[in-house]
Write a protein that holds these residues in place. Sequence first.
Motif, PDB file in Angstrom:
ATOM      1  N   VAL A  29      50.644  42.251  42.482  1.00  0.00           N
ATOM      2  CA  VAL A  29      50.806  44.216  42.936  1.00  0.00           C
ATOM      3  C   VAL A  29      49.186  44.480  42.246  1.00  0.00           C
ATOM      4  O   VAL A  29      49.191  44.282  41.156  1.00  0.00           O
ATOM      5  CB  VAL A  29      51.516  44.351  41.736  1.00  0.00           C
ATOM      6  N   ARG A  30      48.788  44.621  42.888  1.00  0.00           N
ATOM      7  CA  ARG A  30      46.695  45.625  43.165  1.00  0.00           C
ATOM      8  C   ARG A  30      46.961  47.276  43.417  1.00  0.00           C
ATOM      9  O   ARG A  30      47.530  47.278  44.224  1.00  0.00           O
ATOM     10  CB  ARG A  30      46.253  44.870  44.280  1.00  0.00           C
ATOM     11  N   VAL A  31      46.723  47.811  41.838  1.00  0.00           N
ATOM     12  CA  VAL A  31      47.446  48.964  41.934  1.00  0.00           C
ATOM     13  C   VAL A  31      45.669  49.307  41.715  1.00  0.00           C
ATOM     14  O   VAL A  31      45.745  49.157  40.658  1.00  0.00           O
ATOM     15  CB  VAL A  31      48.082  50.023  41.546  1.00  0.00           C
ATOM     16  N   THR A 126      36.327  43.765  54.528  1.00  0.00           N
ATOM     17  CA  THR A 126      35.811  45.197  54.377  1.00  0.00           C
ATOM     18  C   THR A 126      37.166  46.224  52.971  1.00  0.00           C
ATOM     19  O   THR A 126      36.744  46.973  52.909  1.00  0.00           O
ATOM     20  CB  THR A 126      35.645  46.419  55.826  1.00  0.00           C
ATOM     21  N   THR A 127      38.074  45.705  53.153  1.00  0.00           N
ATOM     22  CA  THR A 127      38.948  45.658  51.936  1.00  0.00           C
ATOM     23  C   THR A 127      38.325  45.858  50.373  1.00  0.00           C
ATOM     24  O   THR A 127      38.990  46.563  49.777  1.00  0.00           O
ATOM     25  CB  THR A 127      40.173  44.662  52.065  1.00  0.00           C
ATOM     26  N   LYS A 128      37.605  45.357  50.593  1.00  0.00           N
ATOM     27  CA  LYS A 128      36.703  45.471  48.154  1.00  0.00           C
ATOM     28  C   LYS A 128      35.223  45.561  48.752  1.00  0.00           C
ATOM     29  O   LYS A 128      34.380  44.890  49.100  1.00  0.00           O
ATOM     30  CB  LYS A 128      37.300  44.099  48.090  1.00  0.00           C
ATOM     31  N   GLY A 130      31.113  46.007  47.426  1.00  0.00           N
ATOM     32  CA  GLY A 130      30.609  45.616  46.472  1.00  0.00           C
ATOM     33  C   GLY A 130      30.767  43.799  45.835  1.00  0.00           C
ATOM     34  O   GLY A 130      30.358  43.295  44.978  1.00  0.00           O
ATOM     35  N   LEU A 131      30.979  43.206  47.083  1.00  0.00           N
ATOM     36  CA  LEU A 131      31.233  41.707  46.860  1.00  0.00           C
ATOM     37  C   LEU A 131      30.093  40.640  47.333  1.00  0.00           C
ATOM     38  O   LEU A 131      28.907  40.918  48.241  1.00  0.00           O
ATOM     39  CB  LEU A 131      32.543  40.956  48.063  1.00  0.00           C
ATOM     40  N   PRO A 132      29.926  39.714  47.119  1.00  0.00           N
ATOM     41  CA  PRO A 132      28.781  39.223  47.192  1.00  0.00           C
ATOM     42  C   PRO A 132      29.128  38.049  48.801  1.00  0.00           C
ATOM     43  O   PRO A 132      29.392  38.524  49.530  1.00  0.00           O
ATOM     44  CB  PRO A 132      28.315  37.719  46.296  1.00  0.00           C
ATOM     45  N   ALA A 154      42.263  30.065  49.485  1.00  0.00           N
ATOM     46  CA  ALA A 154      41.890  31.061  50.051  1.00  0.00           C
ATOM     47  C   ALA A 154      41.778  32.340  49.629  1.00  0.00           C
ATOM     48  O   ALA A 154      42.710  32.910  50.107  1.00  0.00           O
ATOM     49  CB  ALA A 154      40.637  31.028  50.966  1.00  0.00           C
ATOM     50  N   ILE A 155      40.560  33.956  49.215  1.00  0.00           N
ATOM     51  CA  ILE A 155      40.636  34.800  50.091  1.00  0.00           C
ATOM     52  C   ILE A 155      39.483  35.520  50.423  1.00  0.00           C
ATOM     53  O   ILE A 155      37.741  35.059  49.914  1.00  0.00           O
ATOM     54  CB  ILE A 155      41.396  35.388  48.223  1.00  0.00           C
ATOM     55  N   ALA A 156      39.449  36.252  50.953  1.00  0.00           N
ATOM     56  CA  ALA A 156      38.634  37.608  51.613  1.00  0.00           C
ATOM     57  C   ALA A 156      39.161  37.149  53.241  1.00  0.00           C
ATOM     58  O   ALA A 156      38.342  36.458  53.729  1.00  0.00           O
ATOM     59  CB  ALA A 156      37.257  37.327  51.115  1.00  0.00           C
ATOM     60  N   GLY A 157      39.414  38.268  53.820  1.00  0.00           N
ATOM     61  CA  GLY A 157      39.154  37.476  55.451  1.00  0.00           C
ATOM     62  C   GLY A 157      39.803  36.995  55.973  1.00  0.00           C
ATOM     63  O   GLY A 157      39.956  35.968  56.880  1.00  0.00           O
ATOM     64  N   ILE A 158      41.127  36.502  55.290  1.00  0.00           N
ATOM     65  CA  ILE A 158      42.139  35.463  55.311  1.00  0.00           C
ATOM     66  C   ILE A 158      43.108  35.999  57.153  1.00  0.00           C
ATOM     67  O   ILE A 158      44.061  36.822  56.456  1.00  0.00           O
ATOM     68  CB  ILE A 158      43.211  34.955  53.980  1.00  0.00           C
ATOM     69  N   VAL A 171      46.414  30.583  50.098  1.00  0.00           N
ATOM     70  CA  VAL A 171      46.039  31.251  50.598  1.00  0.00           C
ATOM     71  C   VAL A 171      46.209  32.835  49.804  1.00  0.00           C
ATOM     72  O   VAL A 171      47.354  32.770  49.408  1.00  0.00           O
ATOM     73  CB  VAL A 171      45.330  31.887  52.162  1.00  0.00           C
ATOM     74  N   ALA A 172      45.252  34.149  49.869  1.00  0.00           N
ATOM     75  CA  ALA A 172      45.505  34.898  49.679  1.00  0.00           C
ATOM     76  C   ALA A 172      45.590  36.218  50.244  1.00  0.00           C
ATOM     77  O   ALA A 172      44.415  35.947  50.998  1.00  0.00           O
ATOM     78  CB  ALA A 172      44.984  35.898  48.309  1.00  0.00           C
ATOM     79  N   ALA A 173      46.019  37.147  50.275  1.00  0.00           N
ATOM     80  CA  ALA A 173      45.619  38.115  52.057  1.00  0.00           C
ATOM     81  C   ALA A 173      46.236  39.319  51.856  1.00  0.00           C
ATOM     82  O   ALA A 173      47.299  39.546  50.587  1.00  0.00           O
ATOM     83  CB  ALA A 173      46.174  37.676  52.799  1.00  0.00           C
ATOM     84  N   ILE A 174      45.129  40.024  52.179  1.00  0.00           N
ATOM     85  CA  ILE A 174      46.050  41.925  51.869  1.00  0.00           C
ATOM     86  C   ILE A 174      45.960  42.503  53.242  1.00  0.00           C
ATOM     87  O   ILE A 174      47.266  42.417  53.635  1.00  0.00           O
ATOM     88  CB  ILE A 174      44.678  42.492  51.115  1.00  0.00           C
ATOM     89  N   SER A 175      44.718  42.670  54.226  1.00  0.00           N
ATOM     90  CA  SER A 175      44.818  43.311  55.351  1.00  0.00           C
ATOM     91  C   SER A 175      45.743  42.744  56.664  1.00  0.00           C
ATOM     92  O   SER A 175      45.827  43.523  57.523  1.00  0.00           O
ATOM     93  CB  SER A 175      43.355  43.883  55.653  1.00  0.00           C
ATOM     94  N   ALA A 176      45.518  41.352  56.421  1.00  0.00           N
ATOM     95  CA  ALA A 176      45.798  40.870  57.238  1.00  0.00           C
ATOM     96  C   ALA A 176      47.632  41.366  57.005  1.00  0.00           C
ATOM     97  O   ALA A 176      48.291  40.792  58.305  1.00  0.00           O
ATOM     98  CB  ALA A 176      46.028  39.178  57.577  1.00  0.00           C
TER      99      ALA A 176
HETATM  100  N1  TZP Z   1      38.415  40.263  45.997  1.00  0.00           N
HETATM  101  C1  TZP Z   1      38.286  39.534  46.793  1.00  0.00           C
HETATM  102  S1  TZP Z   1      37.860  39.707  48.039  1.00  0.00           S
HETATM  103  C2  TZP Z   1      39.531  40.656  47.512  1.00  0.00           C
HETATM  104  C3  TZP Z   1      39.898  40.861  46.590  1.00  0.00           C
HETATM  105  C4  TZP Z   1      40.679  41.508  46.182  1.00  0.00           C
HETATM  106  C5  TZP Z   1      39.495  41.351  48.926  1.00  0.00           C
HETATM  107  C6  TZP Z   1      40.578  40.699  50.546  1.00  0.00           C
HETATM  108  O1  TZP Z   1      41.459  41.294  51.289  1.00  0.00           O
HETATM  109  P1  TZP Z   1      41.695  41.078  52.250  1.00  0.00           P
HETATM  110  O2  TZP Z   1      41.971  41.541  53.608  1.00  0.00           O
HETATM  111  O3  TZP Z   1      42.990  40.357  52.824  1.00  0.00           O
HETATM  112  O4  TZP Z   1      40.148  39.822  53.180  1.00  0.00           O
END
Ligand code: TZP
Length: 199
Positions: A29-31, A126-128, A130-132, A154-158, A171-176
């Motif tokens: 849960v990310r609020v 593009t979800t977060k 200031g990322l490196p 793995a996180i980001a763009g997954i 893996v961890a995903a948000i936008s997908a």
């Molecule tokens: N931390 C590192 S990248 C990220 C977070 C919370 C966002 C990843 O989101 P997405 O949409 O799965 O690329």
Amino acid sequence: MLFPRLHIVTDSLDVVRGAVGHGPVAIQVRVKSCDREAYQLTVAALALCRSAGDALCLVDDRVGVALAAGADGVHVGADDLPVAAARGVLGPAAILGATCRNPVSARQAVADGADYLGVGPVFATTTKDGLPPPIGPAGLAAVVDAVPGTPVLAIAGITPARVADLPGYGVAAISAVIADPAGATADFQRALSTRGDTD
Ligand code: TZP
Ligand code: MG
């Protein structure tokens, strides 16, 4: 329960509803607004996870919210409580995850009490902000090798299509999963179960 290889990071109960019921999953849960909203969403997400039976409920950043809601654990990043401090507050039983970008910080997080690591950004996202720069699958593999026995996600763009090429536990995903939470989650679970063990 097998520690889930799929973590869905979300502030949407619709996403939680779609993400549970397709196999082991952790809902993170990310609020980004306030503790009150995070607490209410966590309580509701936790109920959905408990009904599913094979879903964990973790809270991004907010140790107090996780404790108050009775969540299974917390995921901390670079701007949150240090891993050792979070472990101290949570006690030994809670699940504690930490974000890391390289082998040195990964080894430190594990020494400080992290149970699993979220590692990235693996790809551009593009979800977060200031990322490196992305570390790519090779950077991810270096972290996986540095912490044998610790699940690395793995996180980001997954996306489901990328799962087969990624080393590590999961893996961890948000936008997908936003457009079609149930369908995308099922795709992720299929992709994870048909690849060989890469950790
Ligand atoms: N931390 C590192 S990248 C990220 C977070 C919370 C966002 C990843 O989101 P997405 O949409 O799965 O690329
Ligand atoms: Mg965070």
